[in-house]
Design a protein around this motif. Sequence first.
Motif, PDB file in Angstrom:
ATOM      1  N   ASN A 173      17.571  -0.216  -7.752  1.00  0.00           N
ATOM      2  CA  ASN A 173      17.839  -1.150  -6.441  1.00  0.00           C
ATOM      3  C   ASN A 173      19.117  -0.619  -5.202  1.00  0.00           C
ATOM      4  O   ASN A 173      19.313   0.093  -4.349  1.00  0.00           O
ATOM      5  N   SER A 174      19.908  -0.494  -6.269  1.00  0.00           N
ATOM      6  CA  SER A 174      21.460  -0.715  -6.077  1.00  0.00           C
ATOM      7  C   SER A 174      21.596   0.959  -5.463  1.00  0.00           C
ATOM      8  O   SER A 174      21.801   1.722  -4.612  1.00  0.00           O
ATOM      9  N   ARG A 176      19.067   3.801  -5.156  1.00  0.00           N
ATOM     10  CA  ARG A 176      18.443   4.027  -4.198  1.00  0.00           C
ATOM     11  C   ARG A 176      18.728   3.626  -3.123  1.00  0.00           C
ATOM     12  O   ARG A 176      18.878   4.645  -1.971  1.00  0.00           O
ATOM     13  N   SER A 177      19.451   2.463  -2.985  1.00  0.00           N
ATOM     14  CA  SER A 177      19.891   2.000  -1.890  1.00  0.00           C
ATOM     15  C   SER A 177      20.940   3.194  -1.038  1.00  0.00           C
ATOM     16  O   SER A 177      21.190   3.086   0.192  1.00  0.00           O
ATOM     17  N   TYR A 178      21.787   2.977  -1.990  1.00  0.00           N
ATOM     18  CA  TYR A 178      23.274   3.305  -1.579  1.00  0.00           C
ATOM     19  C   TYR A 178      23.063   4.985  -0.798  1.00  0.00           C
ATOM     20  O   TYR A 178      23.377   5.447  -0.478  1.00  0.00           O
ATOM     21  N   ASP A 180      20.348   5.428   0.512  1.00  0.00           N
ATOM     22  CA  ASP A 180      19.144   5.877   1.462  1.00  0.00           C
ATOM     23  C   ASP A 180      17.546   5.778   1.534  1.00  0.00           C
ATOM     24  O   ASP A 180      17.036   6.979   2.256  1.00  0.00           O
ATOM     25  N   TYR A 181      17.385   5.470  -0.206  1.00  0.00           N
ATOM     26  CA  TYR A 181      15.587   6.050  -0.273  1.00  0.00           C
ATOM     27  C   TYR A 181      15.133   6.845  -0.320  1.00  0.00           C
ATOM     28  O   TYR A 181      14.064   6.687  -0.041  1.00  0.00           O
ATOM     29  N   VAL A 533      11.793  -4.962  -3.149  1.00  0.00           N
ATOM     30  CA  VAL A 533      12.254  -4.528  -1.351  1.00  0.00           C
ATOM     31  C   VAL A 533      10.877  -4.614  -1.197  1.00  0.00           C
ATOM     32  O   VAL A 533      10.040  -4.215  -1.196  1.00  0.00           O
ATOM     33  N   THR A 535       9.327  -2.917   1.644  1.00  0.00           N
ATOM     34  CA  THR A 535       8.696  -2.334   3.154  1.00  0.00           C
ATOM     35  C   THR A 535       7.676  -1.839   4.147  1.00  0.00           C
ATOM     36  O   THR A 535       7.670  -1.538   5.264  1.00  0.00           O
ATOM     37  N   GLU A 574      13.030  -0.953   8.660  1.00  0.00           N
ATOM     38  CA  GLU A 574      13.999  -0.809   7.567  1.00  0.00           C
ATOM     39  C   GLU A 574      13.862  -1.577   6.715  1.00  0.00           C
ATOM     40  O   GLU A 574      13.099  -3.258   6.922  1.00  0.00           O
ATOM     41  N   GLN A 577      15.812  -6.073   1.885  1.00  0.00           N
ATOM     42  CA  GLN A 577      16.206  -6.736  -0.185  1.00  0.00           C
ATOM     43  C   GLN A 577      15.440  -7.828   0.188  1.00  0.00           C
ATOM     44  O   GLN A 577      16.202  -9.215   0.766  1.00  0.00           O
TER      45      GLN A 577
END
Length: 623
Positions: A173-174, A176-178, A180-181, A533, A535, A574, A577
Amino acid sequence: MEDKTAKIPIYLYKECVADLPKAVEYSEQKKCNVLITAITNPNFRREFFREPLRQNHFRFTRSELLLEPSKWQSQVVAKLSEWVDCDSVDDNIRKHSEATIRQEMAFSHHVAGHGQLLVKIRGTNTSNLARTISAELTAGTLLVEMPMVDYENQWYDSGNDEVESIDTWHWWNSFRSYADYSSRFQLALELTADLPAPGVILRWLGETVELLIIPIDVFITNRNNFPVLPFQHKNVALKFLAMTNCKFSLKVPDDETRDIENHVSYLRHLYKENAKRNDPMHGYDDILEIPLQPLYDNLDSYTYEVFEKDPVKYIFYQRAIEQALVDKISDEEANTKTAVVMVVGAGRGPLVRSAFNASANVDRKIKMYVVEKNPNAIVTLSALQEEIWKDKDMTIISTDMRYFEPAEKVDILVSELLGSFGDNELSPECLDGAQRHLKPDGISIPCQSTSYLNPVMAPKLLSAVREVRGHMRRGKPNTYEKHAESPYVVYLKNVFHITTPQPVFTFVHPNNDEVVDNSRYIKLEFAVEHDCVMTGFAGYFDTVLYKDIKLSIHPKEHTRGLISWFSLYFPLSEPQQLHAGDKVTVNFWRCISNSQVWYEWSTTSPNTTHVHNLKGWAFPIYK
C-alpha cells in the motif's frame, strides 16, 4: 497437433542463475513460459566507493547477445538487485543505489523493450525507491514482490500465545501510494507456508495481483507421491485465479536438485480446474461501462439481445404474473373474466412473452397493451404480433408510457425499468407517470425496489479512471474530473468489500403518496474492520416483483443465475486510507430537476470530501 497446455502461463522463479541461456532452455523444457531471475550477474556486482567507480564498471551485467531479442522480451523477467537501498539514511549508499536501479532498468529496457521488471521490497520505507523506479519506468510493467506473511519480522505475543507478524499489505500500500496508484505497478505476491487470517486474504484478493509466487517448499506429497498444495493453500490459489486472473510462478532455490516437472504439471491442473468453473460474465469483469439511459436513448438491437439472454429474470417475471393473474381471477371466473395487462417499456417483447406464457400456464384470459417508445423496437414487436401472437388480444402503442392515455384501466402493470441501483433508469418517475393506468386495486410488477451501498477497495477501477488523465494534456481539462465523479456499471470481481452493504432508498409502486417526491437524502455509517484503501462505493438493488417473488443483486443475496444487472460503482476522486476501527460516513443524495435526475455523494469521516457530481455536472440522467 497444437499443445494447448503451452498457452497456460507458468513462470519459473530463480533468484540468480550463472548461465542464462541454459536456464531459459531448462525453463522451456519444464514447460514454463517465463524465467524470473536477476538482471545482473553477481560477478559484476556494483561496489560503493566515494571516488569514481572502478574502470571495469562498464561491464556491470551479462551481454545482451546471450539471448535473442525475442527471448529477452517474452521469456525473461528481469529482477532488480536486492542489495540496493534507495531509502538508506547514508547518502553514499542512497545515491549509488539510485544509480544502480537506473542502470539496471535502462539495460532491461534496452534488451526487453516493453517486458516486465521485478523488484522485491521488505517494508514501508520505499518512497525513494518508488520515486526512482517511477521516473525510469518508460516501458513495460513492474512486478512488486512481497510475501503474504513476513517471516523475518515475526514476534511472539505471550498474551495470547500466538506468533504475530507484520502486515505486509502495508508494504504494498505504501509503495503503490508513492507511485500514485499507477496501473503499471502490479503485485507479485508470495504464497507463504503460513496463511494470514481470512479477512486479510480477502483484502489481498481485492488487489491487482498479477503473479502468485508459490515456493516449491510449500508443496506436500499426496499418497501417490505426487506434489500438491495443502488443501487451504489450494483453495487460496484457486480464489486468486478466479478473482484476479493472476499467473502462477514456481519459486525454486538456485541449488534445488528436485525435478520440478510434476510441480509445474500440478499448477497447470489448477488452471484447468478454475476454467471448469463456468462464469457466464467472464470477460466483463472490472470494466467501466457508462450506465444506460433507455428513457432518453433508444437502445440498439445488440443491447436488447444481451438482456434477453438472461436465464433467470423472465422466469421470475413469469411467476409473478402467474400469481397476480390467479389473485385477480379465481378458478370460478377463469372462463368468464379477462385481466387487462399492460407492459410498459416492452423493448423487443420478452415481458410480453412472459405474460402470454403465464396466461397459458394458469389458464387465465388476458387482454394485452404493449407500450414502447423506441420506433425500432416497435418494428420487432409488430413482426412478432403478425407471426407469433396473431391470435392474441394485443394492442401495440408506440409512445412514451408517461404520456399514453389508454381507453381503459388495467389490472396488472408490468415493467423492467430497473437499473443497477434500482432507480437509476428512472423507474420511479416512469411508473409514477404510468400508474394512472392502473385500476384502484391494480397490481404493479415490480411493486418495490430498494438500493444498497457499501464502501469498496477497487484499485483496478481506480487505475482505469485515472488513465484518462492523459486526455488532460490534450486540451481537455475536465475529462479526468468528470470520469472521477461519474457512476459506472461494473461487474465487480477484483474488489475488496470493506463492509456489508446497507439499504439506501426504497420506492414502492403504485405510489400512493399525496405529494409525489422522488428526491432522497441519507447518511450512512460503516465500520471498518481492516486497514485498507477506499476507492469508492458499490451500489446494488433488490426488487419485489410480487408478494414473495424477488430478484436481487445484493452480494449476500444475489439471485442465482441472474446476469441482467451489474453493480453501480460510485468512485471517489481521491482514494482514502482507512484504518481498522475507523467509521466511514457517506452522504448520498438523489436529486431532481425538470429535465434531469442525478446522484451526489461525499464523505464526512474519516475524511471530508467535496460533494461529487454536484448538480449532475459530471453525469446527469435525462428524463
